[in-house]
Motif scaffolding. Structure first.
Motif, mmCIF file in Angstrom:
data_model
loop_
_atom_site.group_PDB
_atom_site.id
_atom_site.type_symbol
_atom_site.label_atom_id
_atom_site.label_comp_id
_atom_site.label_asym_id
_atom_site.label_seq_id
_atom_site.Cartn_x
_atom_site.Cartn_y
_atom_site.Cartn_z
ATOM 1 N N ASN A 62 37.218 4.172 33.621
ATOM 2 C CA ASN A 62 37.732 2.825 33.863
ATOM 3 C C ASN A 62 38.963 2.559 33.006
ATOM 4 O O ASN A 62 39.105 3.111 31.906
ATOM 5 N N PHE A 63 39.825 1.693 33.522
ATOM 6 C CA PHE A 63 40.915 1.151 32.730
ATOM 7 C C PHE A 63 40.469 -0.199 32.179
ATOM 8 O O PHE A 63 39.776 -0.964 32.850
ATOM 9 N N TYR A 64 40.910 -0.500 30.956
ATOM 10 C CA TYR A 64 40.659 -1.787 30.329
ATOM 11 C C TYR A 64 41.994 -2.429 29.997
ATOM 12 O O TYR A 64 42.804 -1.847 29.269
ATOM 13 N N LEU A 65 42.223 -3.612 30.561
ATOM 14 C CA LEU A 65 43.499 -4.310 30.424
ATOM 15 C C LEU A 65 43.319 -5.518 29.520
ATOM 16 O O LEU A 65 42.345 -6.282 29.666
ATOM 17 N N PHE A 66 44.260 -5.701 28.588
ATOM 18 C CA PHE A 66 44.234 -6.796 27.627
ATOM 19 C C PHE A 66 45.470 -7.648 27.878
ATOM 20 O O PHE A 66 46.600 -7.189 27.705
ATOM 21 N N THR A 67 45.275 -8.895 28.310
ATOM 22 C CA THR A 67 46.407 -9.661 28.805
ATOM 23 C C THR A 67 47.207 -10.306 27.681
ATOM 24 O O THR A 67 46.740 -10.443 26.540
ATOM 25 N N LYS A 68 48.415 -10.708 28.047
ATOM 26 C CA LYS A 68 49.340 -11.362 27.123
ATOM 27 C C LYS A 68 49.440 -12.838 27.508
ATOM 28 O O LYS A 68 49.824 -13.171 28.631
ATOM 29 N N ASN A 69 49.092 -13.700 26.588
ATOM 30 C CA ASN A 69 49.087 -15.132 26.838
ATOM 31 C C ASN A 69 50.519 -15.668 26.832
ATOM 32 O O ASN A 69 51.241 -15.543 25.840
ATOM 33 N N ARG A 70 50.935 -16.254 27.954
ATOM 34 C CA ARG A 70 52.240 -16.913 28.043
ATOM 35 C C ARG A 70 52.079 -18.400 28.382
ATOM 36 O O ARG A 70 53.007 -19.043 28.870
ATOM 37 N N SER A 71 50.902 -18.944 28.090
ATOM 38 C CA SER A 71 50.595 -20.313 28.470
ATOM 39 C C SER A 71 51.375 -21.328 27.638
ATOM 40 O O SER A 71 51.679 -21.105 26.461
ATOM 41 N N LYS A 72 51.657 -22.468 28.271
ATOM 42 C CA LYS A 72 52.176 -23.618 27.542
ATOM 43 C C LYS A 72 51.071 -24.118 26.633
ATOM 44 O O LYS A 72 49.943 -24.334 27.048
ATOM 45 N N GLY A 73 51.394 -24.285 25.351
ATOM 46 C CA GLY A 73 50.345 -24.628 24.394
ATOM 47 C C GLY A 73 49.587 -23.387 23.940
ATOM 48 O O GLY A 73 48.358 -23.403 23.870
ATOM 49 N N PHE A 74 50.311 -22.320 23.647
ATOM 50 C CA PHE A 74 49.727 -21.030 23.250
ATOM 51 C C PHE A 74 48.658 -21.221 22.175
ATOM 52 O O PHE A 74 48.887 -21.875 21.159
ATOM 53 N N ASP A 75 47.480 -20.598 22.410
ATOM 54 C CA ASP A 75 46.394 -20.715 21.432
ATOM 55 C C ASP A 75 45.756 -19.377 21.071
ATOM 56 O O ASP A 75 44.710 -19.339 20.421
ATOM 57 N N GLY A 76 46.379 -18.273 21.469
ATOM 58 C CA GLY A 76 45.857 -16.958 21.096
ATOM 59 C C GLY A 76 44.815 -16.383 22.027
ATOM 60 O O GLY A 76 44.334 -15.263 21.810
ATOM 61 N N THR A 77 44.455 -17.111 23.084
ATOM 62 C CA THR A 77 43.460 -16.598 24.036
ATOM 63 C C THR A 77 44.023 -15.426 24.828
ATOM 64 O O THR A 77 45.190 -15.428 25.222
ATOM 65 N N PHE A 78 43.205 -14.413 25.058
ATOM 66 C CA PHE A 78 43.568 -13.336 25.978
ATOM 67 C C PHE A 78 42.335 -12.906 26.754
ATOM 68 O O PHE A 78 41.204 -13.144 26.339
ATOM 69 N N LEU A 79 42.574 -12.293 27.902
ATOM 70 C CA LEU A 79 41.501 -11.853 28.791
ATOM 71 C C LEU A 79 41.410 -10.339 28.780
ATOM 72 O O LEU A 79 42.404 -9.641 28.579
ATOM 73 N N VAL A 80 40.215 -9.829 29.023
ATOM 74 C CA VAL A 80 39.980 -8.386 29.138
ATOM 75 C C VAL A 80 39.428 -8.105 30.528
ATOM 76 O O VAL A 80 38.432 -8.715 30.946
ATOM 77 N N PHE A 81 40.089 -7.201 31.248
ATOM 78 C CA PHE A 81 39.693 -6.851 32.608
ATOM 79 C C PHE A 81 39.365 -5.362 32.701
ATOM 80 O O PHE A 81 39.946 -4.539 31.987
ATOM 81 N N GLN A 82 38.473 -5.036 33.614
ATOM 82 C CA GLN A 82 38.081 -3.651 33.886
ATOM 83 C C GLN A 82 38.472 -3.296 35.322
ATOM 84 O O GLN A 82 38.188 -4.045 36.257
ATOM 85 N N VAL A 83 39.129 -2.129 35.463
ATOM 86 C CA VAL A 83 39.565 -1.644 36.773
ATOM 87 C C VAL A 83 39.128 -0.184 36.903
ATOM 88 O O VAL A 83 39.331 0.600 35.975
ATOM 89 N N PRO A 84 38.539 0.234 38.021
ATOM 90 C CA PRO A 84 38.150 1.645 38.178
ATOM 91 C C PRO A 84 39.360 2.575 38.130
ATOM 92 O O PRO A 84 40.434 2.244 38.649
ATOM 93 N N LYS A 85 39.156 3.734 37.547
ATOM 94 C CA LYS A 85 40.231 4.728 37.450
ATOM 95 C C LYS A 85 40.219 5.613 38.702
ATOM 96 O O LYS A 85 39.873 6.792 38.654
ATOM 97 N N LYS A 86 40.588 5.038 39.806
ATOM 98 C CA LYS A 86 40.649 5.812 41.042
ATOM 99 C C LYS A 86 41.590 5.138 42.015
ATOM 100 O O LYS A 86 41.986 3.987 41.828
#
Length: 288
Positions: free
Chosen positions: A165-189
């Motif tokens: 699997n791939f694990y993606l760690f997002t970059k927060n570009r939100s107005k009112g930045f607060d350090g939140t980020f998301l982690v997503f899983q994608v199959p490696k195929k």
């Protein structure tokens, strides 16, 4: 003692886990300057034999993977013949040495052609390569392109591979930045997938402290997350179905547009930053 934060795989927490700061290590040291034509490095990884540093650049640059030796000298410019550089933001490899490019830069949170490209890249003597597998995906939870600026959590500049699997760690570009980020899983195929949301985490500090720009994984499955000013080491995240994790902050005591990271060994990373006037454009070595 490191703080342990519980993260349910079913109920994604939005609390603010403050990473424990690691004991002070040596300051960031320049290992070598990057070649002049590499001004906007966005990702680096090591070849399977550890002799070549593969580097890419992001949007507006060529569909080329650049090879450097361990002293920073150019060894190759490898053209990716059948791919466009929409916004290449990170590069990684799996345990077998296969190389993957993350074409998922999404500054405006409006892209609907996000992909991960597996390339046929074996050694530094190659003049060209081709994409031999394409993984396309969309994010679970994103229904607007773009969403409201208060929810710009769907840019990504950082990923790793583990156990198929791939694990993606997002970059927060939100107005009112607060350090939140998301982690997503994608199959490696090959195929088109919904990226599964498996984590919602938060780093403390401002944009330069907490906006994630690259990731790398070591043999202990510890993930190094890079920002302009820090490295955060995420441990135990893959244990017990993502129920717990440990996060440790390593201040770099240096602020620049750092965009790329790799592990040299389990305790040492190389970091690359972009050239900005007389500043940056280097590879740095840093012990964790």
């Amino acid at each position: 003692m490191l703080r342990i934060v519980v993260l349910s795989s079913f109920l994604l927490l939005s609390c603010n886990p403050k990473a424990q700061e690691a004991p002070k290590t040596d300051d960031l040291k320049v290992e070598f300057p990057l070649p002049k034509k590499l001004k906007e490095v966005s990702g680096i990884t090591l070849s399977q034999d550890n002799n070549t540093i593969w580097a890419i650049e992001d949007q507006g640059n060529k569909n080329v993977i650049y090879g450097l030796d361990r002293k920073g000298n150019f060894t190759s410019d490898v053209l990716v013949e059948n791919a466009e550089n929409h916004d290449w933001e990170d590069i990684t490899k799996d345990a077998a040495g296969n190389i993957y490019i993350g074409d998922f830069g999404n500054n405006d949170n409006d892209r609907q052609n996000l992909s991960i490209l597996k390339v046929d890249l074996k050694d530094a003597s190659q003049k060209s390569t081709k994409v031999i597998q394409t993984t396309t995906f969309h994010y679970e939870g994103q229904t607007e392109f773009p969403p409201k600026k208060s929810n710009w959590l769907y840019d990504c500049e950082a990923f790793v591979e583990m156990n198929g699997n791939f694990y993606l760690f997002t970059k927060n570009r939100s107005k009112g930045f607060d350090g939140t980020f998301l982690v997503f899983q994608v199959p490696k195929k090959a195929g088109d997938f919904e990226a599964k949301l498996i984590g919602k985490l938060k780093l403390s500090g401002g944009y330069s402290d907490a906006a994630i720009t690259s990731a790398a994984i070591n043999s202990k499955n510890q993930v190094a997350l890079l920002t302009h000013k820090n490295v955060y080491v995420l441990s135990s995240f893959f244990d017990k179905n993502f129920e717990t994790y440990i996060l440790q902050k390593h201040p770099l005591n240096h602020n620049s547009q750092k965009e790329a990271i790799l592990y040299l060994d389990d305790r040492t990373v190389l970091i690359a930053d972009e050239k900005d006037g007389k500043e940056g454009g280097n590879i740095y070595k840093f012990p964790l």
